[in-house]
Design an enzyme around this catalytic site. Sequence first.
Site, PDB file in Angstrom:
ATOM      1  N   HIS A  96     103.482  10.151  50.074  1.00  0.00           N
ATOM      2  CA  HIS A  96     102.774  11.656  49.843  1.00  0.00           C
ATOM      3  C   HIS A  96     102.166  10.782  48.581  1.00  0.00           C
ATOM      4  O   HIS A  96     103.043  10.064  48.094  1.00  0.00           O
ATOM      5  CB  HIS A  96     104.099  12.617  49.392  1.00  0.00           C
ATOM      6  CG  HIS A  96     103.483  13.258  47.556  1.00  0.00           C
ATOM      7  ND1 HIS A  96     101.769  14.106  47.644  1.00  0.00           N
ATOM      8  CD2 HIS A  96     103.970  13.191  46.465  1.00  0.00           C
ATOM      9  CE1 HIS A  96     102.268  14.469  47.059  1.00  0.00           C
ATOM     10  NE2 HIS A  96     103.202  14.274  46.092  1.00  0.00           N
TER      11      HIS A  96
ATOM     12  N   HIS B  17      96.157  19.331  43.676  1.00  0.00           N
ATOM     13  CA  HIS B  17      97.527  18.304  43.671  1.00  0.00           C
ATOM     14  C   HIS B  17      97.625  16.123  44.395  1.00  0.00           C
ATOM     15  O   HIS B  17      97.488  15.666  44.307  1.00  0.00           O
ATOM     16  CB  HIS B  17      98.618  19.069  44.951  1.00  0.00           C
ATOM     17  CG  HIS B  17     100.095  17.947  44.661  1.00  0.00           C
ATOM     18  ND1 HIS B  17     101.047  18.970  44.749  1.00  0.00           N
ATOM     19  CD2 HIS B  17     100.444  16.807  44.331  1.00  0.00           C
ATOM     20  CE1 HIS B  17     102.395  18.085  44.494  1.00  0.00           C
ATOM     21  NE2 HIS B  17     101.865  16.737  44.240  1.00  0.00           N
TER      22      HIS B  17
ATOM     23  N   TYR C  78      84.615  10.245  62.444  1.00  0.00           N
ATOM     24  CA  TYR C  78      84.911  10.321  63.536  1.00  0.00           C
ATOM     25  C   TYR C  78      86.347  10.187  63.483  1.00  0.00           C
ATOM     26  O   TYR C  78      87.352  10.793  63.931  1.00  0.00           O
ATOM     27  CB  TYR C  78      84.406   9.923  64.915  1.00  0.00           C
ATOM     28  CG  TYR C  78      84.630   7.906  64.701  1.00  0.00           C
ATOM     29  CD1 TYR C  78      85.713   7.290  65.178  1.00  0.00           C
ATOM     30  CD2 TYR C  78      83.013   7.713  64.075  1.00  0.00           C
ATOM     31  CE1 TYR C  78      85.807   6.387  64.743  1.00  0.00           C
ATOM     32  CE2 TYR C  78      84.042   6.379  64.419  1.00  0.00           C
ATOM     33  CZ  TYR C  78      84.446   5.205  64.350  1.00  0.00           C
ATOM     34  OH  TYR C  78      84.770   3.902  64.464  1.00  0.00           O
TER      35      TYR C  78
ATOM     36  N   TYR D  63      93.800   3.729  72.162  1.00  0.00           N
ATOM     37  CA  TYR D  63      93.186   2.982  70.787  1.00  0.00           C
ATOM     38  C   TYR D  63      94.225   2.252  70.811  1.00  0.00           C
ATOM     39  O   TYR D  63      95.840   2.345  69.976  1.00  0.00           O
ATOM     40  CB  TYR D  63      92.111   3.448  69.662  1.00  0.00           C
ATOM     41  CG  TYR D  63      92.094   2.496  68.713  1.00  0.00           C
ATOM     42  CD1 TYR D  63      90.805   1.794  69.098  1.00  0.00           C
ATOM     43  CD2 TYR D  63      92.446   2.313  67.772  1.00  0.00           C
ATOM     44  CE1 TYR D  63      90.140   0.658  68.600  1.00  0.00           C
ATOM     45  CE2 TYR D  63      92.255   1.356  66.972  1.00  0.00           C
ATOM     46  CZ  TYR D  63      90.775   0.793  67.233  1.00  0.00           C
ATOM     47  OH  TYR D  63      90.646   0.022  66.061  1.00  0.00           O
TER      48      TYR D  63
ATOM     49  N   GLU E 113     110.039  15.807  45.569  1.00  0.00           N
ATOM     50  CA  GLU E 113     109.701  16.755  46.426  1.00  0.00           C
ATOM     51  C   GLU E 113     110.533  16.109  47.737  1.00  0.00           C
ATOM     52  O   GLU E 113     110.504  16.237  48.747  1.00  0.00           O
ATOM     53  CB  GLU E 113     108.379  16.086  46.558  1.00  0.00           C
ATOM     54  CG  GLU E 113     107.385  15.833  45.612  1.00  0.00           C
ATOM     55  CD  GLU E 113     106.988  16.840  45.436  1.00  0.00           C
ATOM     56  OE1 GLU E 113     107.215  18.363  46.744  1.00  0.00           O
ATOM     57  OE2 GLU E 113     105.898  17.453  44.967  1.00  0.00           O
TER      58      GLU E 113
ATOM     59  N   HIS F 277      98.965  10.573  45.483  1.00  0.00           N
ATOM     60  CA  HIS F 277      97.438  11.615  44.650  1.00  0.00           C
ATOM     61  C   HIS F 277      96.772  10.076  44.396  1.00  0.00           C
ATOM     62  O   HIS F 277      95.782  10.502  43.407  1.00  0.00           O
ATOM     63  CB  HIS F 277      98.639  11.066  43.246  1.00  0.00           C
ATOM     64  CG  HIS F 277      99.945  12.305  42.851  1.00  0.00           C
ATOM     65  ND1 HIS F 277     100.485  12.482  41.678  1.00  0.00           N
ATOM     66  CD2 HIS F 277     100.004  13.950  44.038  1.00  0.00           C
ATOM     67  CE1 HIS F 277     101.681  13.122  42.361  1.00  0.00           C
ATOM     68  NE2 HIS F 277     101.303  13.634  43.518  1.00  0.00           N
TER      69      HIS F 277
END
Length: 222
Positions: free
Chosen positions: A92, A154, A113, A212, A74, A94
């Site tokens: 990335h 994916h 939220y 935050y 990728e 799965h």
Amino acid sequence: MRLAKERAEVVRFAQRLRPEGLVVGTSGNLSVRVGDLVVATPSGLDYDALTPELVCVIDLDGELVEGQLDPTSETPLHLSVYRTTEHTAVVHTHATSAAAVSTLVDELPTIHYLVGLFNGAIRVAPYATYGTPELAASVTDALKGRNGCLMANHGTVTVGSSLAQAFQLNQYLEWLCELWLRASTGGAALGLRPRELPVEEIERVIAKFGNYGQVPPPESGR
């Protein structure tokens, strides 16, 4: 060894992917950008066998600068993020719930939220074959103005200013997807649909998240 600190960091986070249920086998990948170089996981290697020396260093054209193995399949996706955004880390995965949700909707419903952590509604990038420029373009388009997205049929991509941030966002994204799946399943039995928060509320939360978070105070030196 070039970028030894960053390569060790990639190993540390890569070896958390499978125990935390974000990938199976050798799927998923991550990277961090340092100037004009990118430190990335190699393709198809068991994470338990990954060492800093085996982590790849590539340039922004995808050429291997240092390392013994080919970089992640990728790579086009990671490089596209770095070329089109200011983010310096990509994760990335799965993750199961996220992958399931990616087959059902075009956008994750805003039922909590914590969507605000992603700067708005989480889009689902249209499907394209893995490792292709088409998938890279689909994902970077879905990421516009966002810190993460789902990839249709994916998985997920989350981005940030550090691997720690991008990794944590990936955990939050998987949790949000599991929440929606559970609420949808439970609601269906009662003939109900999960309530969604309005856009105005998500915008208020995004503004609050801007202030935050805390960091530990510096050591006193005692």
